[in-house]
Design an enzyme around this catalytic site. Structure first.
Site, mmCIF file in Angstrom:
data_model
loop_
_atom_site.group_PDB
_atom_site.id
_atom_site.type_symbol
_atom_site.label_atom_id
_atom_site.label_comp_id
_atom_site.label_asym_id
_atom_site.label_seq_id
_atom_site.Cartn_x
_atom_site.Cartn_y
_atom_site.Cartn_z
ATOM 1 N N SER A 1 5.272 8.674 9.175
ATOM 2 C CA SER A 1 5.446 9.573 10.322
ATOM 3 C C SER A 1 5.169 8.830 11.638
ATOM 4 O O SER A 1 4.498 7.790 11.645
ATOM 5 C CB SER A 1 4.534 10.792 10.162
ATOM 6 N N CYS B 1 14.109 10.986 5.673
ATOM 7 C CA CYS B 1 14.160 10.657 7.099
ATOM 8 C C CYS B 1 15.599 10.615 7.596
ATOM 9 O O CYS B 1 15.851 10.628 8.780
ATOM 10 C CB CYS B 1 13.481 9.331 7.369
ATOM 11 N N LYS C 1 0.896 -1.174 0.000
ATOM 12 C CA LYS C 1 0.000 0.000 0.000
ATOM 13 C C LYS C 1 0.928 1.215 0.000
ATOM 14 O O LYS C 1 1.390 1.667 1.044
ATOM 15 C CB LYS C 1 -0.873 -0.027 1.260
ATOM 16 N N GLU D 1 9.604 17.334 13.786
ATOM 17 C CA GLU D 1 10.188 17.145 12.454
ATOM 18 C C GLU D 1 9.574 18.163 11.485
ATOM 19 O O GLU D 1 8.352 18.284 11.414
ATOM 20 C CB GLU D 1 9.870 15.725 11.977
ATOM 21 N N ARG E 1 0.274 9.791 -2.561
ATOM 22 C CA ARG E 1 0.728 11.044 -3.157
ATOM 23 C C ARG E 1 1.615 10.822 -4.395
ATOM 24 O O ARG E 1 1.704 11.679 -5.252
ATOM 25 C CB ARG E 1 1.465 11.884 -2.113
#
Ligand code: NAD
Length: 498
Positions: free
Chosen positions: A225, A280, A172, A382, A176
């Site tokens: 996230s 990240c 999945k 972040e 975006r």
């Protein structure tokens, strides 16, 4: 308008009425619609996986590896097309998009050696006439839920290892930038993977929840996230699944007084601003030790940051392109304002940047703050954009403490010429991945990747041998081949090896 469908049972499968918009970050318009799936769509994928997985698991590992070898060739052949497609939805520049594909491919290369990685342990003569051996068996159907910022690398990290181990994998991807994951699944099929072993389902929370609640999915690997990672971990494990869930980050770069500052500036420019900071493992916090180091570093950083070229993702001269959506651009700009309001000194302000001819694109210029303090919310959270924050440390001890006490613990780097300081730092810092004069310490494919604290939920890292462990379960067999002389002694006592 282009429509992006699920890839189920080896073919495109149109999702129902709900649609998501996929933007062109260079121009700000909608370039495609992606079907947002539901539990019914997932059920279809699970049925296809259930039908295909037993035969795939029974296929010997060398044959499974051959599919990976062929896939590797196809990726290399299609590198330009994949990088262009990736760049058009994500906004990262083409060279960086190729890096995204290449870092995923390196895990596929690791997966080409899966026969070796799956060899179990064996003890001959563990007792009288008794041998013990272990098997690594696939879990069955497993799933991966991935973020927007590495639409090629992170899916390959997951499905490369999972599929080579004999599992069926349901991906999945981020809604975006969902096109590259579908292309990867098509190329796997072209490489000879049976239908139903790699499938792509699109969607948002509704699809994710369906995955977490599906009893036939035995493990879930997540990257995204931290709040979502924690949610995935809790709900997935409550449903009895094996879960690894990797979250956000705020990586620090410690600069010791003896560091080569020209090298540091060069490394920082790429690590803080490359991919518009949407990594990240970016380095959005720099921690010079001592005010003299801070002053010298600041003097060298300002011209380097002002020289950065922001451009469309197809501009070969651009250092970085637009961010992924307008909403993300606004979020980053809000954090810049927050840091100003908290008392940070905004030395370079990247807000309000526009690119001629692309005024609607999601661009942000580079920003640089000095005198950021650990209690600022803009430091604690972040930002995930082209923003570098300088936090001055008075001593080495303070520099070790800052990343160690931060809520995130993904990566950290130290720049120094002092081997003893570097060694101490690496041993003591409370962070999962450490670079010594290496700004982005993403481990190579045959080592493992994983952050600590709120950067990672679960105990098993990604790829390398930890990846193999995550996607397999161990069975231990104790065997005896009696020669007919039955003794019957001690039959009612717990067996020991004598
Ligand atoms: P995200 O958390 O918004 O989305 C990740 C995935 O979760 C997507 O597939 C998305 O569809 C799904 N999702 C979103 N909201 C959800 C919800 N409410 N319930 C269930 N699922 C939901 O992350 P993103 O913006 O796509 O990616 C950026 C984030 O990922 C950053 O925080 C970054 O640090 C992190 N990241 C971490 C690593 C790592 O290895 N630690 C690597 C890359 C990115």
């Amino acid at each position: 308008m282009r429509k992006i469908d699920h890839f189920i049972g080896g073919a495109a499968y149109a999702a129902g009425e709900r649609q998501g918009e996929v933007f062109d970050p260079n121009n700000g318009g909608v370039q495609a619609h992606v079907g947002l799936g539901n539990a019914k769509d997932l059920g279809r994928a699970v049925d296809a996986a259930r039908a295909a997985q037993p035969a795939w698991a029974a296929t010997n590992p060398q044959r499974r590896a051959r599919v990976m070898f062929k896939f590797k060739e196809l990726i290399e052949k299609n590198m330009d097309e994949l990088a262009t497609l990736l760049s058009s939805e994500h906004g990262k520049v083409i060279a960086d998009a190729k890096g995204d594909v290449q870092r995923g491919l390196e895990v596929i290369e690791f997966a080409c050696g899966i026969p070796h990685a799956l060899k179990g342990e064996y003890t001959h003569g563990a007792g009288p006439g008794i041998d013990v051996y272990s098997l690594r068996q696939p879990l069955g159907i497993v799933a991966g839920i991935t973020p927007f910022n590495f639409p090629a690398m992170i899916p390959m990290w997951m499905f490369g290892v999972a599929i080579a181990c004999g599992n069926a994998f349901i991906l999945k991807p981020s809604e975006r930038d969902p096109s590259v994951p579908v292309r990867l699944a098509e190329l796997m099929q072209e490489a000879g993977l049976p239908d139903g072993i790699l499938q792509v389902v699109h969607g948002d929370k509704e699809m994710v929840d369906a995955i977490l609640d599906e009893p036939d999915i035995k493990a879930v690997s997540f990257v995204g996230s931290s709040d979502i990672a924690q949610y995935i971990y809790s709900r997935g494990t409550a449903n009895g699944k094996r879960v690894q869930a990797f979250g956000g980050a705020k990586n620090h770069g410690i600069v010791m007084p003896d560091a080569d500052l020209d090298q540091v500036v060069n490394d920082l420019a790429g690590a803080a601003f490359g991919s518009a900071g949407e990594r990240c493992m970016a380095l959005p916090v720099v921690v010079p030790v001592g005010d003299k180091t801070a002053g010298n570093l600041r003097e060298k950083l300002i011209p380097a940051i002002n020289a950065l070229r922001v451009g469309v993702s197809t501009d070969a001269e651009a250092h970085y392109g637009p961010v992924v959506t307008a909403a993300h651009r606004d979020r980053v700009e809000n954090y810049i304002q927050m840091c100003v309001d908290e008392g940070g000194e905004l030395v370079v302000d990247g807000r309000g940047f526009t690119l001629q001819g692309h005024e609607e694109g999601f661009f942000i210029g580079p920003s640089f703050f000095d005198h950021v303090k650990p209690h600022f919310r803009s430091y604690q959270e972040e930002i995930f954009g082209p923003v570098l924050q300088m936090v001055r440390a008075g001593s080495f001890e303070e520099a070790v403490r800052l990343p160690s006490e931060h809520q995130y613990g993904n990566g950290v780097a130290i720049f120094t010429r002092n081997g003893h300081a570097a060694r101490e730092f690496a041993a003591r810092v409370n962070v999962g991945m450490v670079g010594i004069n290496v700004p982005i310490p993403v481990p190579v494919a045959y080592h493992t990747f994983g952050g600590w604290k709120r950067s990672g939920f679960g105990d098993i890292n990604q790829h390398g041998m930890e990846g193999v462990r995550f996607y397999t379960k161990t069975k231990t067999v104790t065997q005896r081949w009696p020669d007919g002389s039955v003794t019957g002694e001690n039959a009612f006592v717990i067996p020991t090896m004598g």
